[in-house]
Design a protein around this motif. Sequence first.
Motif, PDB file in Angstrom:
ATOM      1  N   HIS A  27     -18.372  19.351  -4.031  1.00 58.62           N
ATOM      2  CA  HIS A  27     -17.787  18.242  -3.587  1.00 58.62           C
ATOM      3  C   HIS A  27     -16.588  17.860  -4.350  1.00 58.62           C
ATOM      4  CE1 HIS A  27     -19.671  16.183  -6.797  1.00 58.62           C
ATOM      5  NE2 HIS A  27     -20.852  16.413  -6.252  1.00 58.62           N
ATOM      6  N   TRP A  29     -15.176  15.606  -6.317  1.00 61.22           N
ATOM      7  CA  TRP A  29     -15.167  15.311  -7.403  1.00 61.22           C
ATOM      8  C   TRP A  29     -15.762  16.344  -8.634  1.00 61.22           C
ATOM      9  CZ3 TRP A  29     -19.173  14.707 -11.465  1.00 61.22           C
ATOM     10  CH2 TRP A  29     -18.673  13.902 -12.814  1.00 61.22           C
ATOM     11  N   SER A  32     -12.587  18.646  -9.095  1.00 61.10           N
ATOM     12  CA  SER A  32     -11.642  18.036  -9.947  1.00 61.10           C
ATOM     13  C   SER A  32     -12.274  18.282 -11.358  1.00 61.10           C
ATOM     14  CB  SER A  32     -11.234  16.567  -9.686  1.00 61.10           C
ATOM     15  OG  SER A  32     -12.326  15.569 -10.004  1.00 61.10           O
ATOM     16  N   GLN A  33     -13.388  17.991 -11.780  1.00 62.19           N
ATOM     17  CA  GLN A  33     -14.033  18.170 -13.191  1.00 62.19           C
ATOM     18  C   GLN A  33     -13.897  19.397 -13.500  1.00 62.19           C
ATOM     19  OE1 GLN A  33     -15.202  15.488 -14.774  1.00 62.19           O
ATOM     20  NE2 GLN A  33     -14.354  14.347 -13.100  1.00 62.19           N
ATOM     21  N   ASN A  46      -4.079  14.665 -11.064  1.00 61.33           N
ATOM     22  CA  ASN A  46      -4.052  13.304 -10.558  1.00 61.33           C
ATOM     23  C   ASN A  46      -5.170  13.331  -9.512  1.00 61.33           C
ATOM     24  OD1 ASN A  46      -3.878  10.634  -9.679  1.00 61.33           O
ATOM     25  ND2 ASN A  46      -1.879  10.706  -9.732  1.00 61.33           N
ATOM     26  N   GLN A  47      -6.577  12.767 -10.062  1.00 56.61           N
ATOM     27  CA  GLN A  47      -7.733  13.037  -9.412  1.00 56.61           C
ATOM     28  C   GLN A  47      -7.559  13.015  -7.674  1.00 56.61           C
ATOM     29  OE1 GLN A  47     -10.992  10.845 -11.008  1.00 56.61           O
ATOM     30  NE2 GLN A  47     -10.787  12.305 -12.765  1.00 56.61           N
ATOM     31  N   GLY A  48      -6.977  11.767  -7.277  1.00 53.62           N
ATOM     32  CA  GLY A  48      -6.560  11.502  -5.795  1.00 53.62           C
ATOM     33  C   GLY A  48      -5.938  12.473  -4.975  1.00 53.62           C
TER      34      GLY A  48
ATOM     35  N   PHE B  24     -17.516   7.972  -3.118  1.00 52.82           N
ATOM     36  CA  PHE B  24     -18.476   8.972  -3.830  1.00 52.82           C
ATOM     37  C   PHE B  24     -17.533   9.386  -5.187  1.00 52.82           C
ATOM     38  CE2 PHE B  24     -19.904  13.097  -4.631  1.00 52.82           C
ATOM     39  CZ  PHE B  24     -21.109  13.133  -5.011  1.00 52.82           C
ATOM     40  N   HIS B  25     -16.368   9.688  -4.959  1.00 62.43           N
ATOM     41  CA  HIS B  25     -15.925  10.227  -5.998  1.00 62.43           C
ATOM     42  C   HIS B  25     -15.784   9.092  -7.243  1.00 62.43           C
ATOM     43  CE1 HIS B  25     -12.456  12.572  -7.984  1.00 62.43           C
ATOM     44  NE2 HIS B  25     -12.298  11.653  -8.639  1.00 62.43           N
ATOM     45  N   GLN B  28     -19.046   8.757  -9.020  1.00 67.21           N
ATOM     46  CA  GLN B  28     -19.433   9.545  -9.991  1.00 67.21           C
ATOM     47  C   GLN B  28     -18.529   9.896 -11.200  1.00 67.21           C
ATOM     48  OE1 GLN B  28     -21.522  12.596  -9.318  1.00 67.21           O
ATOM     49  NE2 GLN B  28     -22.318  11.136  -7.607  1.00 67.21           N
ATOM     50  N   LYS B  32     -19.936   8.966 -14.892  1.00 65.35           N
ATOM     51  CA  LYS B  32     -19.540   9.882 -16.061  1.00 65.35           C
ATOM     52  C   LYS B  32     -18.785   9.310 -17.197  1.00 65.35           C
ATOM     53  CE  LYS B  32     -15.761  12.847 -17.146  1.00 65.35           C
ATOM     54  NZ  LYS B  32     -14.765  13.703 -16.848  1.00 65.35           N
ATOM     55  N   ASN B  50      -7.756   6.851 -12.957  1.00 66.05           N
ATOM     56  CA  ASN B  50      -7.521   8.452 -12.809  1.00 66.05           C
ATOM     57  C   ASN B  50      -7.220   8.879 -11.442  1.00 66.05           C
ATOM     58  OD1 ASN B  50      -8.028   8.472 -15.519  1.00 66.05           O
ATOM     59  ND2 ASN B  50     -10.231   8.810 -15.522  1.00 66.05           N
ATOM     60  N   PHE B  51      -7.685   8.035 -10.651  1.00 68.70           N
ATOM     61  CA  PHE B  51      -7.856   8.417  -9.041  1.00 68.70           C
ATOM     62  C   PHE B  51      -6.294   8.448  -8.796  1.00 68.70           C
ATOM     63  CE2 PHE B  51      -8.066   8.300  -4.486  1.00 68.70           C
ATOM     64  CZ  PHE B  51      -9.020   9.540  -4.265  1.00 68.70           C
ATOM     65  N   GLY B  52      -5.493   7.569  -9.037  1.00 72.33           N
ATOM     66  CA  GLY B  52      -4.239   7.456  -8.584  1.00 72.33           C
ATOM     67  C   GLY B  52      -3.851   6.637  -7.527  1.00 72.33           C
ATOM     68  N   PRO B  53      -2.591   6.231  -6.921  1.00 70.82           N
ATOM     69  CA  PRO B  53      -2.280   5.562  -5.841  1.00 70.82           C
ATOM     70  C   PRO B  53      -3.002   5.785  -4.563  1.00 70.82           C
ATOM     71  CG  PRO B  53      -0.661   7.242  -6.106  1.00 70.82           C
ATOM     72  CD  PRO B  53      -1.725   7.259  -7.085  1.00 70.82           C
ATOM     73  N   HIS B  57      -2.353   8.522  -1.343  1.00 71.67           N
ATOM     74  CA  HIS B  57      -3.264   9.556  -0.841  1.00 71.67           C
ATOM     75  C   HIS B  57      -3.733   9.737   0.515  1.00 71.67           C
ATOM     76  CE1 HIS B  57      -2.710  10.782  -4.978  1.00 71.67           C
ATOM     77  NE2 HIS B  57      -3.672   9.767  -5.570  1.00 71.67           N
TER      78      HIS B  57
END
Lengths: 113, 883
Positions: A27, A29, A32-33, A46-48, B24-25, B28, B32, B50-53, B57
Amino acid sequence: MPPRPLDLLQGTLDLLILRTLALGPMHGWAISQRIQQMSDDVLRVNQGSLYPALHRLETAGWLSAEWRATEQNRQAKFYQLTRAGQKQLRAETESWERMTEAVGKVLGGSEGF
Amino acid sequence: MLRELVAWWRRRHVDREFDAEVRFHLEQETAKLVRSGLGQDEARRRAVRNFGPMDKHNADVREARGISWVDELVQDIRYGVRTLGKNPGYALLAVLTLGLGIGANTAIFSVINGVLLKPLPYEHGDRLVVVRQSAPLTGQNTVGVAIAEYFDYREQAEVFDGLVEYHQMNFDLLNRGEPDRVSTGVVSANFFDLLGIKPVLGRTFVASDDVPGAEAVLVLSHTYWRTKFGGDPDIVGQVFEMNDRPHRVIGVLPNVPHYPQENDVYMPVLACPFRAAAERTIPRNRRAFAGLSVFGRVKEGHTHEEAAAAIATINRRFTADHAGVYRTATSGFQATAVDVRSALTEGARELLLILMGITSLVLLIACANVANLTLARMLGRDRELALRSALGAGRGRLVRQLLTESTLLAAAGGAVGVAFAVATVGMLTTFVGRFTARTGEVSIDPAVLGFTMLVSIVTGLLFGTLPALGARVNLTTALKQGGNQAGDGAGRRRMQSALIVAQVAVSVVLLVGAGLLLASFYRLQQVDAGYRSDGVLSAEIYGNFSRYGNISALRRLYLPVLERLEGQPGVVSAAITNAVPLAGAAPGTIRFDIENRVTDDPDRRPATDIRIASDRYFETIGIPLLSGRRFGPLDTDESLRVAVINRAMSRYWDGHDPIGTRVTFNRGEDWFTVVGVVGDVRQFGLAQETVAQVYLPLTQSPQTFAGQVLVRTAGSPDGFAATLRQTVHAVDPNQPVERVQTLDDLRAEALAAPRLTATLLSIFAGLALLVTLAGLGGVIATSVTQRTREFGVRMALGATRPAVMAMVLRQGLVLVGVGLALGVLGAAVAGRVLSAYLYQTTPRDPLIIAGVVVAFLAAATLACLAPARRATTVDPLIALRTE
């Protein structure tokens, strides 16, 4: 002070995603890890911004996706490489290698890259 | 594209899915970070960072899913509606202009679709043909098929599933004691089977209905069943008296158009007493009963050409066998088979195509005008567009926005157009009904709506593209300059000028066309038909053959009716004849010989049209006596056979006095002495040249005929119909009185088609003129506003007001002049298609063209005058200060 993480080139992200998923379905996440891990935290996604790329690759038919339960029994969207995606991965890896080779030649003798 | 539309419909689903993925992201990531030792809240905050704008997105996901262009479209439409709403005057004008243009096209197309395009509503309608005989060398385009000829075709034609015959008769049907005159189609037993018409009730004819001694049967038309019997479901089996015989109804036809004519009832051929009598004379007269129409269905796998060739071959065979009858060398007698659908619509095809051409021209003008309006409005929108461009809208996006606005206008115009078409299609159908029998299937159906949609879209693109092309915005100049100063408007102005020139040219073509038709109509209306139509009422009393089987019996009906009519108060005179002028009949062509001038070559004998006239016919209808005498009471059954001829016929005497000489119509068996010459009458159409005619007295008429009563009344004839009926019923209570009309009405009826054609084209041309002038005025006004400063400077430097005014007028009139020149050229070409509809008017009538040019110039000057006057009121000080 740790080195400033490099910005990810457009297109490189696609390659990284495909490479990551070659290991098996996972998935968003987890992807990204994984990318962060594989690049020893040098490349910082940038995770998104991962998600538009995932949806783009899915629309292109290189990934398939399905909702199923994780080990902790939570619903998550798992992405998986399709046959077309595998072909795309091979093609992109090849062209990436050609490019780095070319860039290496241009930079000449300097060993470091 | 379909996938994207589907994705757009499912966009909420995509959004929801993205939300779930994000949730979900974040869970998680938070977990973490908690594991790495952060507090729950801090971990949550870091995860979000960390996820950003999020919005970006989400938007990127939508774009990745291909939803965004649909989103943009929706946005464009919303924006477009808002912009148009802010400028309701412009929007309303544009929608109305387009609505008229699109509506006119929709209405005409719905008629074209129903008349020309739809397949015939018969099974295998595309395989139906009609046999057409003609004698071109004698000027006869159609010659009816005789019984014997039909037999030849039927027996020898091999590429047909079958051939059937048809003719029309009028009979009296006694419906519960009431005599009702019914138009009756007399048809072969397999007529309806061949056409593939299935009855809605009962059955149609079978072979056993058409044998001697069979019970007399009738099939009713749908309309007759509905109007006369209220759609009675038990009609089958009912018996009605007709031709002194009981006739049983066996079936009712579906509601389909009848060809070649509408009929009330149908009967098999053997039941028609006239045809039966004629068939017995075939051995003596090969062309007996030459009034049949013959239809055939071409066999599957054979072409219409083969069918036509087969008919032509059979025709050549029997004309060779009976060379003395047909004389093909001098008559050119021949035959072919014509597709029923084209035969049915050939009278209307050209007219409909002309109308379609005219309405598309009107639509083009409307497009040009709206394009011009849009261009003018764009001058004021430069800053808005520049601003949007500065805020990041690409050029493509701007053009798309403008096209969206024009498409919105066109769609609204399309809606108005459909409403317009629904309102006018009835009138149009009636009009076209004068040229073809096939108007029953005209309707605004899905095909027509599809056409309207297509036209609207094309229209929107057409008038939207031009201004959009001019949407090249120079950011810096547009933003730097003041609000009333446009940037680089030269290209746009050129485009506006070109549009005006085109509009003027097309309007001139339409105006000249309308002018020609109006002039032609005026001349037609002024035609002296040779008789006086005012104050005369006409009616038909056709004595049924079963009670009035021969001419002397008929006279026992006609003569007493005349006598009683003349005794009525208010009646000046009354007459009976066999055909009313302009009632739609075609001239007869009976060969005749003048005594001592008998020509041996039968094809060189002159032909004439025979009319029957009672004593006072010429006075009643106002035909002048030129020499000799009219008929009188002394001309009886027993006395000398006499005739009155018209001036056209007297030419055959080569300048000699015809009076006292004798003529014969049957090669000397019977002779008629010419006792008078009367004026010519345009009996068969106002536009038709008069033909040779001979009148025989009612008392001596050799044959039966349908009596046409003419009554000249002292006052208006309108109120006399009831008295006329009573008078006829006093002589014979069972005698139907039909077709009661005044001669004025008949004359007006004869003018109805040209009047409507001229009116329609005039309306369209008038619309075009108005729209064009409004466009011209608008363009000049915009230009005056733009040149305010220039005028100010000129006036400050000493230019007089008249000089400034002349400058503005010149600008407008130069455009009009170019347009007029092009339009006159165009009209010279386009006028030719109208020539078939013109009476004594040439398509290049210089007076009409000159008139249109002068009138247009005058109107254009008026349209430019208001903005020109405004230019002269510029105060140089204010104009200079605005900068």
